[in-house]
Design a protein around this motif. Sequence first.
Motif, mmCIF file in Angstrom:
data_model
loop_
_atom_site.group_PDB
_atom_site.id
_atom_site.type_symbol
_atom_site.label_atom_id
_atom_site.label_comp_id
_atom_site.label_asym_id
_atom_site.label_seq_id
_atom_site.Cartn_x
_atom_site.Cartn_y
_atom_site.Cartn_z
ATOM 1 N N TYR A 1 21.632 -0.361 2.480
ATOM 2 C CA TYR A 1 20.458 0.502 2.447
ATOM 3 C C TYR A 1 19.629 0.248 3.671
ATOM 4 O O TYR A 1 19.501 -0.884 4.147
ATOM 5 C CB TYR A 1 19.731 0.293 1.122
ATOM 6 N N MET A 2 19.146 1.313 4.207
ATOM 7 C CA MET A 2 18.364 1.195 5.423
ATOM 8 C C MET A 2 17.137 2.087 5.250
ATOM 9 O O MET A 2 17.247 3.252 4.883
ATOM 10 C CB MET A 2 19.188 1.740 6.583
ATOM 11 N N GLY A 3 16.001 1.503 5.460
ATOM 12 C CA GLY A 3 14.764 2.294 5.281
ATOM 13 C C GLY A 3 13.948 2.265 6.550
ATOM 14 O O GLY A 3 13.899 1.251 7.252
ATOM 15 N N MET A 4 13.381 3.365 6.865
ATOM 16 C CA MET A 4 12.505 3.388 8.040
ATOM 17 C C MET A 4 11.146 3.923 7.601
ATOM 18 O O MET A 4 11.060 4.936 6.894
ATOM 19 C CB MET A 4 13.080 4.302 9.113
ATOM 20 N N GLU A 5 10.147 3.235 8.031
ATOM 21 C CA GLU A 5 8.808 3.647 7.634
ATOM 22 C C GLU A 5 8.383 4.854 8.469
ATOM 23 O O GLU A 5 8.406 4.815 9.695
ATOM 24 C CB GLU A 5 7.830 2.498 7.863
ATOM 25 N N ILE A 6 8.046 5.912 7.815
ATOM 26 C CA ILE A 6 7.672 7.131 8.553
ATOM 27 C C ILE A 6 6.327 7.668 8.053
ATOM 28 O O ILE A 6 6.069 8.866 8.119
ATOM 29 C CB ILE A 6 8.764 8.213 8.416
ATOM 30 N N THR A 7 5.490 6.753 7.605
ATOM 31 C CA THR A 7 4.205 7.188 7.033
ATOM 32 C C THR A 7 3.427 8.086 8.001
ATOM 33 O O THR A 7 2.955 9.161 7.633
ATOM 34 C CB THR A 7 3.352 5.964 6.695
ATOM 35 N N ASP A 8 3.334 7.598 9.252
ATOM 36 C CA ASP A 8 2.549 8.360 10.228
ATOM 37 C C ASP A 8 3.149 9.737 10.458
ATOM 38 O O ASP A 8 2.437 10.736 10.532
ATOM 39 C CB ASP A 8 2.488 7.611 11.564
ATOM 40 N N GLN A 9 4.496 9.727 10.582
ATOM 41 C CA GLN A 9 5.164 10.994 10.842
ATOM 42 C C GLN A 9 4.918 11.961 9.695
ATOM 43 O O GLN A 9 4.646 13.138 9.906
ATOM 44 C CB GLN A 9 6.671 10.780 11.025
ATOM 45 N N VAL A 10 5.034 11.378 8.493
ATOM 46 C CA VAL A 10 4.835 12.233 7.321
ATOM 47 C C VAL A 10 3.419 12.776 7.322
ATOM 48 O O VAL A 10 3.188 13.959 7.072
ATOM 49 C CB VAL A 10 5.115 11.437 6.029
ATOM 50 N N GLY B 1 0.808 -1.209 0.000
ATOM 51 C CA GLY B 1 0.000 0.000 0.000
ATOM 52 C C GLY B 1 0.840 1.257 0.000
ATOM 53 O O GLY B 1 1.991 1.255 -0.407
ATOM 54 N N SER B 2 0.253 2.293 0.493
ATOM 55 C CA SER B 2 0.916 3.585 0.425
ATOM 56 C C SER B 2 1.704 3.810 1.702
ATOM 57 O O SER B 2 1.129 3.902 2.793
ATOM 58 C CB SER B 2 -0.130 4.683 0.250
ATOM 59 N N LYS B 3 2.996 3.850 1.568
ATOM 60 C CA LYS B 3 3.827 4.069 2.758
ATOM 61 C C LYS B 3 4.993 4.950 2.394
ATOM 62 O O LYS B 3 5.482 4.916 1.269
ATOM 63 C CB LYS B 3 4.337 2.738 3.296
ATOM 64 N N THR B 4 5.418 5.709 3.372
ATOM 65 C CA THR B 4 6.552 6.577 3.125
ATOM 66 C C THR B 4 7.755 6.034 3.891
ATOM 67 O O THR B 4 7.619 5.646 5.056
ATOM 68 C CB THR B 4 6.252 7.996 3.595
ATOM 69 N N PHE B 5 8.872 5.967 3.220
ATOM 70 C CA PHE B 5 10.096 5.486 3.859
ATOM 71 C C PHE B 5 11.155 6.562 3.802
ATOM 72 O O PHE B 5 11.275 7.266 2.797
ATOM 73 C CB PHE B 5 10.611 4.250 3.133
#
Lengths: 1010, 151
Positions: A329-338, A306-310
């Motif tokens: 590579y390191m990704g952190m999901e920050i959907t809520d923060q965004v 789905g729609s998520k921001t990393f």
Amino acid sequence: MVCEMESDQAEDMEMEVEELSSMWPEDMNEAGKQFNIDRPGEDQDMLEEVTINDDSTIVDFKRLTELTNYSEKGSSQLAYLVKNWEYKQENAVRLLREELDNLSKQQQESELKKLEILEKYQFEEERYGGDKRPISILDEELKIYIFQEAPRKRNDVRVQDKLEIDAEYDSIKYWKQRAKHLDKLLEASAQREQILIEKLQESIENLERQSSPVEELSQILKRADNFLHFVLQNAPVVIGHQDNELRYRFIYNHFPSLREEDIIGKTDVEIFTGAGVKESQDFKREVLERGIPAKREITFDTGLFGSKTFLIYVEPVLSKAGETIGVNYMGMEITDQVRKREKMAKLREEIAVQKAKETELNKTIHITEETMRAKQMLATMSHEIRSPLSGVVSMTEILSTTKMDKEQRQLVNVMLSSGDLVLQLINDILDLSKVESGVMKLEATKFRPREVVKHVLQTAAASLQKILTLEGHIAEDVPIEVIGDVLRIRQILTNLISNAIKFTHEGKVGIKLYVVPEPYPGVKQGSHKRMASDHSKVLAKICKEDKCTSPSHNALDRKGSGGCKDADDANERLMQNGECNYSEQNGASIEDEVVDPIQQETTVWIRCDVYDTGIGIPENAIPTLFKKYMQVGADTARKYGGTGLGLAICKQLAELMGGHVTVSSKEHHGSTFTFILPYRVSPVCDSSDDNEELSEMDNHDTSSEGNDDINSGFFQFQPRTLGSLFSSHNSGRGTKLLENGFGFNTLNKTNGFPVNSHSFPLDSNTSRETGSVEDACSVADAVETSSEPESSFRHTLNSGNPSTSGRDQKINGVFDRRCLASTNSVTTNRDQREITEKIEKSQRSSECSSSNGAKILKTTSKPKILLVEDNKILVMVTRSMMRQLGYGIDIVNNGVEAVRAVQHNRYDLILMDVCMPVMDGLQATRLIRSFEESGNWDTAKDAGIDEEVSPSNSSQGSDESSIKRIPIIAMTANALSESAEECYANGMDSFVSKPVTLQKLKESLQEYLP
Amino acid sequence: MEVGQLQRSFVEYMASLFREGFLDAQFSQLQQLQDDSNPDFVVEVVSLFFEDSERLLNDLTMALDQPNVEFKQVDAHVHQLKGSSSSVGAQRVKNCCVPFRICCEEQNTEACLRCLQQIKQEYLLVKNKLQTLFELEQQIVASGGAIPMVQ
């Protein structure tokens, strides 16, 4: 030395390890030896969990080796591990070496001893000629030892010295013994050496038995891995490594539904589809190419998750040669923060917008306030200007009636017209500002649209200076009587008509009135019914009104004027029955009306077209037509004058009343202004209107003529040619009008007219006057012929009547007009208005026809005024003032006297002191009002004032006065105890504060007297 | 005295009456009402005022002298006096009426008496002044001058 060096090295190692600690779990330093003291309980749990999650890590081990072999980071990492291990081993070696040292020292000592002994031995053997060197092999060793560590372990040597000393006492035997002993010692030493060697061997073995570095490394790695798992398992983090083709070699916390084979060896683009995938791939490639780590926020919208921001951090992995061989590579999901951030941004934006709006609004408010203040000031100024200006204008009017030569008259006329214009302008401004500031209040009063139209046309016709036909069409479905603010409606109509006349040079100007179904289609039917029921009531009214003017009716009746006979018969009968009869009938009719099924009010929309055949309005001027101070063009303003406020006022008034004004026009052909307004149609039964209901029953059979009058849907005012201005009458039209059912109307007019002609001393030129008036009133010459004998008959009638009935009639009329114009009273009698109009007309015509006839005007404007005041001084002052204003007054000293005066005389106006002995002004006013409403003095009787019946006049007088309302102006001493509200509440119309000044008096008189 | 001088002193005296508040604009109203048709209007009205006031002041004195003061009656008298004085523009007399009526409302006999005293004083003062004024007027008329209009 070695020791020191080693410890230094160790320290260095430690430091290095410490520096690295950020990469590792903290307790990994000292080469991870503390893993050993991990608390087992927790550790186990942890490890369990880790094992569960183990599968979230997918490792390409081959790649890892490659990495460790090739990549700088990998090798250095490995190197650290190896160093750690080495350090440990070295430590062990150092310990062993120390042990070895000890041992070798001891050995040295023993060797030394041995050497001593041997020396001795040698010495002895030399002495004895012996050349034996049994320990020659050891020589070299000894040399080494001596060379290296000879000075050490003196203590031991001393002990041995002591021994030596002990043994010196004996001979060879002793030496032999001694040798034996030494042998033993040597043996023991050898034994010890053996043990040490064994020990050394053992420890070497131990050393060998200890784990290999690879094993230990992998153990350490395992632990680190576990810790990493532990730390990261729940973090919304994805960690991965991709090679230089951006194929995944390692991923941690991969998307759960993907299996190892789905990821390893594939690129992002191969795994995912959707928004953001390409971007991340490109980003990684960019990092790969540039060789510089970078962060970026990428929003994915993939089918998988789905729609998520990393937030993605990518760093390049460099080979030892400095080439990039892949990326971490390191990704952190920050959907809520965004989302939050975006929300915040949005909020901030909104706040900013809000603030901007607020400031804008404040500005607007400020401007509005300023505007309001300016308007208020304009209004105030206008008001302030109006009072003195009206003084100027009215004085000029009076001046114009005096004797003047031609030039003076011209000048005065200019004064008058300019004064009027300014006055009009100021009135307009005041009206506008009233509407705009919401101060203007609408009154709801009953009125008859037909009359309004007619009156407006009459008025226009009277002042018409062009050859124009004025006409009015009223559709049948327009109710006889509606409720609305007649003053304002009249204002609109008058405005539009005067506009139309102003811009029309030939042809006609007219008003069309009809009901439109807007906005509720059901209303129309209702209004029909309403009209029908209204009808009968109106008829009743007419007949009632006939009674009011009964003397003249009677006269007519006797004369045998056919159409009216029945009605007059009825009237006469009623007259004979007297007043009591009325009240009975009143009761009866009310009963009747209660049963009337249609009681509730309905709304009817009436459209009014004011059309003309004038110059029209160019299309481009129409949009600005209703704007303030706007005229079609500068030329128009110059040519036609005017304030440019008229239409703006019309529009605002119409809108205020819930309607609207529109215009359609064709240049050079004419314009039509249309306004549509809602009116309420009142229920038939309105018991407050008692006057009008009095004789409904009686008149049902007789009222057909009146009916026509009320319902007449067509009025016409033909142009006056200069020649016919005073005399000519169109007999043909007259007949037509008669056929149209104006007969009754006509008769009424004749009724009214003699009264008029009687009351003004115009007898000598009655016919002329009559003529012009009749013309203006659209009465045919057929009537005129009858009017002459009529008036003469009136004379005789009146001469037989010693009281002032004729004059009363006139006063009635005059007063009624005041009512119409000022108080807008509903109770005003329709025929009275007719008369009024005629009187007005006649006054006008007398003014215009006999422009030098100041005498006539003067006599006509002699209203009867009553002053009720107990203070002699005030009386004196007021009387003097009135005299200066040109009025005579009757004076009484208290309320009771005032009531008596009203019982006996007709007054056009009462000036009433509020605070008086015997009976105060408020009570007197109440009594007078009560009489006006009820037609009897019962309340006055209750208050102790008996009606002193004057035989000639009383019954008729009461009858008449019951239909008019005398304006009563209060004279108040102070605003506190005699408040204006109180005055109004008690039925007073206005008030003048004391001390009365000429100006104040004049203003209030001007308001209520013609 | 010369007419011009008389006229000047008349104007001056008039101005002082207005300035000191004995008279107000209402008096000017009276003067304006006086014309050829009633040349003695002001004097007539003012004489009437004197008569009326003296009667009222007498009535007031009597009424307040009673053991049981009829305050309603007193109030009515004061009201009358107020109307009269305001009608001729005897401003200071009028101004005294307001507190007087308040005292009546409070039914305070002593305060009423004080007010009455004050009002009598003011009345006498204005009466003197007006009489002086009229004498001046007469002198002017006698010496053939016209009464100057004071705005």
